[in-house]
Design an enzyme around this catalytic site. Structure first.
Site, short mmCIF file in Angstrom:
data_model
loop_
_atom_site.label_atom_id
_atom_site.label_comp_id
_atom_site.label_asym_id
_atom_site.label_seq_id
_atom_site.Cartn_x
_atom_site.Cartn_y
_atom_site.Cartn_z
N GLU A 66 -8.71 8.74 -0.94
CA GLU A 66 -8.99 7.83 -2.13
C GLU A 66 -10.44 7.39 -2.37
OE1 GLU A 66 -7.13 3.71 -4.49
OE2 GLU A 66 -6.71 4.16 -2.32
N LYS A 92 -5.40 6.36 -11.52
CA LYS A 92 -4.45 5.49 -10.65
C LYS A 92 -3.75 4.61 -11.71
CE LYS A 92 -4.15 2.98 -6.48
NZ LYS A 92 -4.90 2.65 -5.34
N CYS A 119 -2.39 6.25 -3.21
CA CYS A 119 -2.25 5.05 -2.41
C CYS A 119 -1.04 3.88 -2.84
CB CYS A 119 -3.65 4.09 -2.46
SG CYS A 119 -3.56 3.15 -0.95
N SER A 129 -17.01 -15.70 29.14
CA SER A 129 -16.69 -17.15 29.63
C SER A 129 -16.01 -16.96 31.01
CB SER A 129 -16.19 -17.82 28.62
OG SER A 129 -14.61 -17.29 28.47
#
EC number: 6.3.5.1
Length: 706
Positions: free
Chosen positions: A45, A114, A175, A357
């Protein structure tokens, strides 16, 4: 007569607004597809401009440059004699659409906009685009002059149509349309479309891959047909990692699977499939055929071209395969590592600096960098020249070839343990051992002189010297003294990121990595502008529980025994004085809740969309065998009080890899106020009334509470 078709789909590592690079990757994918005998190539896309352009979609430059790339594609000999399906934004009658432009040998066949836009969570397509709402309808689109001069076409069809070649019929969905309750492929399949294509920009979320695969296989199980899915892959400029998984399916089975994570910028999948298998599959589904006989027809664009060859009886066809999934620990190991690689090479920095750490979170981040180094070495061994060129640029050595991940890690990762008088010897040792095992360049230093200098200024100005609670100080003093240490660590981190390579006579600067997990961010269990403030955070969207499982996984996968002692130690900030040389402060005690509980609160708040009262009602049932209604109420109130007090910290949260659907990322994903009435008086009163009602009803069973 030909009936076997070879089709291609791909996953491309496109980058927002990188028109030159995007063009080259598209051309390379088309060339690979053609060399494998494909006559149809599908791409992701919005691949021409890159999906993550966001508000750049408003700019006329984005539209202009997209058409310039389209012109270069039309003009290239690579795109001749293959149907090419590419994605770009197009303005039609002053309205912006997210489109597929399908062309063949310098002729545009169809521009398909789309019809269902993604507009939830990380997606905001309605901000920039309008959905095409005229089903099975096309209009004339007048081509811009630069395209018209190439194609010799004045207008082309624009809208919801399908392609009719000599041998089959092809339809597109984009999509989100696959995820809608009534996807276009349903009606297209009923109208005789045999090949459905889906161009996606779908990002990685832990444990999501199976959903995508299930949607594709179910689409072709119920209706028959061939389904191609293309997807973007990689970091295209923000928090998301697009995770490939391109695929080709037919009649409910997968025939080609693309990788979910890799450092390859271009990945092409091809399959040779027999159209007669589609036709025979559909022939025996009487319910489908009854529905098809009543289907409304799509406009068909006739294409003088065939996907099959005339004589193909002896052509071998692809065989179905079983989809291979990664475990969540593998997903964490691979996804954020690939995202880090894209960020490092595209930012043109010389490596990373990580405050280490000795705890689980920073250890997990170190493991991700090491995993990245392993993937880089593997890609170079596999002959990936782009990765080799990038790594040589990063380390500033034109002859360097990475072979050992530890050696590469030593060149691009600097770890730094910043001790204070409140640090234990155990955390210092754990950090040093892990650094030795992954090969990072490790620095140990003390922040005490800087802390004393800052507090000296405060005492000089005010005449007051704040004390820790352990020494008789108030909670305000105690918190302020902790925060000073944390913020000084951030200042030193950035100083070393800018100058530590300079001090060693090495070129470049380092990106600062953060290590705040999604649960700590959700609760605000971090100091604003401490080491949670960084350039990027590869674990920012990952829960503490998943991180612990990932670190355990790394112990065996990467042979890092130092991780065992890190996992066995209680999580601690080490900002309060030690008691007899031992840590007196633990994270879960500070937070007033466990990390497991935090994950539950996070999912109910964001994914299940619950406020305080509905969360209380839900947890009454979930925790009925562990806690009384009064205890559940207290836990929910404590969470929402702390969450709302600290919500302001989310506005400055370091950009983190998005991997979890309950992320509190304030930037685009989790849009909430950051100034709350933290007493939640109305909501908490509703909870209190319910608790009193339940307590009066005792000793009745609470099993029926809903």
């Amino acid at each position: 007569m030909g009936r076997k078709v070879t089709v291609a789909t791909c996953a491309l590592n496109q980058w927002a607004l990188d028109f030159e690079g995007n063009l080259q990757r598209i051309l390379k994918s088309i060339e690979i597809a053609k060399n494998r005998g494909a006559r149809y190539r599908l791409g992701p896309e919005l691949e021409i401009c890159g999906y993550g352009c966001w508000d750049h979609y408003y700019e006329s430059d984005t539209l202009l440059h997209s058409f310039q790339v389209l012109a270069a594609l039309l003009e290239s000999p690579v795109t001749q004699d293959i149907i090419c399906d590419v994605g770009m934004p197009v303005v039609h009658r002053n309205v912006r659409y997210n489109c597929r432009v399908i062309f063949l040998s310098r002729k545009i066949l169809l521009i398909r906009p789309k019809m269902a836009l993604a507009n939830e969570a990380n997606y905001h397509e309605l901000r920039w685009f309008t959905p095409w709402s005229r089903s099975r309808h096309t209009e004339e689109y007048f081509l811009p002059r630069m395209i018209r001069d190439l194609t010799k076409q004045e207008t082309v069809p624009f809208g919801d149509a399908v392609l009719a070649t000599w041998d089959t019929c092809i339809g597109s969905e984009i999509c989100e349309e696959l995820w809608t309750p009534h996807s276009p492929h349903i009606d297209m399949g009923l109208d005789g479309v045999e090949i459905v294509t889906n161009a996606s920009s779908s990002h990685h979320v832990l444990r999501k891959a199976n959903t995508r695969v299930d949607l594709v296989t179910m689409a072709t199980t119920k209706n028959g047909g061939i389904y191609l899915l293309a997807n973007q892959k990689g970091c295209d400029g923000d928090r998301l990692y697009y995770d490939g998984c391109a695929m080709i399916a037919m009649n409910g089975s997968i025939f080609a699977q693309g990788s979910q994570f890799s450092l390859d910028d271009v990945e092409v999948l091809t399959a040779t499939l027999d159209l007669e298998d589609v036709r025979s599959y559909r022939a025996e589904i009487s319910s489908r055929n009854l529905a098809a006989s009543r289907a409304s027809p799509y406009p068909r664009v006739k294409v003088d071209f065939a996907l099959s060859c005339h004589e193909d009886l002896l052509a071998p066809v692809s065989e179905p395969i079983e989809w291979k999934y990664h475990s969540p620990e593998e997903e964490i190991s691979l996804g954020p590592a690939c995202w880090l690689w894209d960020f490092l090479r595209r930012s043109q920095q010389a490596g990373f600096l990580l405050p280490l750490s000795g705890g689980v979170d920073s250890a997990a981040t170190a493991c991700l960098v090491y995993s990245m180094c392993c993937q880089v070495c593997e890609a170079v061994r596999s002959g990936n020249q782009e990765v080799l060129a990038d790594v040589r640029t990063i380390v500033n050595q034109s002859s360097y070839t990475p072979q050992d991940p530890r050696d590469l890690c030593g060149r691009i990762l600097t770890t730094c343990y910043m001790a204070s008088e409140n640090s234990s010897q155990e955390t210092c040792s754990r950090a040093r051992e892990l650094a030795q095992q992954i090969g990072s360049h490790h620095i140990s230093l003390s922040i005490d002189p800087a802390v004393k200098a800052v507090m000296g200024i405060f005492s000089l100005v005010t005449g007051k010297s704040p004390l820790f609670a352990a020494h008789g100080g108030s909670s305000r003093e105690n918190l302020a003294l902790q925060n000073v240490q944390a913020r000084i660590r951030m200042v030193l981190t950035y100083l070393f990121a800018q100058l530590s390579l300079w001090s060693r006579g090495v070129h470049g600067r380092l990106l600062v990595l953060g290590s705040a997990n999604v649960d700590e961010s959700l609760l605000g269990y971090l100091t604003k502008y401490d080491c949670s403030s960084a350039d990027i955070n590869p674990i920012g969207g990952i829960s503490k529980m998943d991180l612990r499982a990932f670190v355990h996984f790394c112990t065996g996968r990467f042979q890092l025994p130092a991780l065992q002692s890190i996992l066995s130690a209680p999580p601690t900030a080490e900002l309060e004085p030690l008691a007899d040389g031992q840590v007196s402060q633990t994270d879960e005690e500070d937070m007033g809740m466990t990390y497991a509980e935090l994950s539950v609160y996070g999912r109910l708040r964001k994914v299940a969309k619950m406020g305080p009262y509905s969360m209380f009602c839900k947890l009454l049932g979930m925790w009925r065998h562990m806690w009384t209604p009064r205890q559940v109420a207290d836990k929910v109130k404590r969470f929402f009080s702390k969450y709302s007090i600290n919500r302001h910290k989310m506005t400055t949260l370091t950009p983190g890899y998005h991997a979890e659907n309950y992320s509190p990322d304030d930037n685009r994903f989790d849009l909430r106020p950051f100034l709350y009435n933290t007493g939640w008086p109305w909501q908490f009163r509703c909870i209190e009334n319910q608790v009193l009602q339940l307590e009066r009803a005792e000793p009745q069973s609470l099993d029926g509470v809903d």
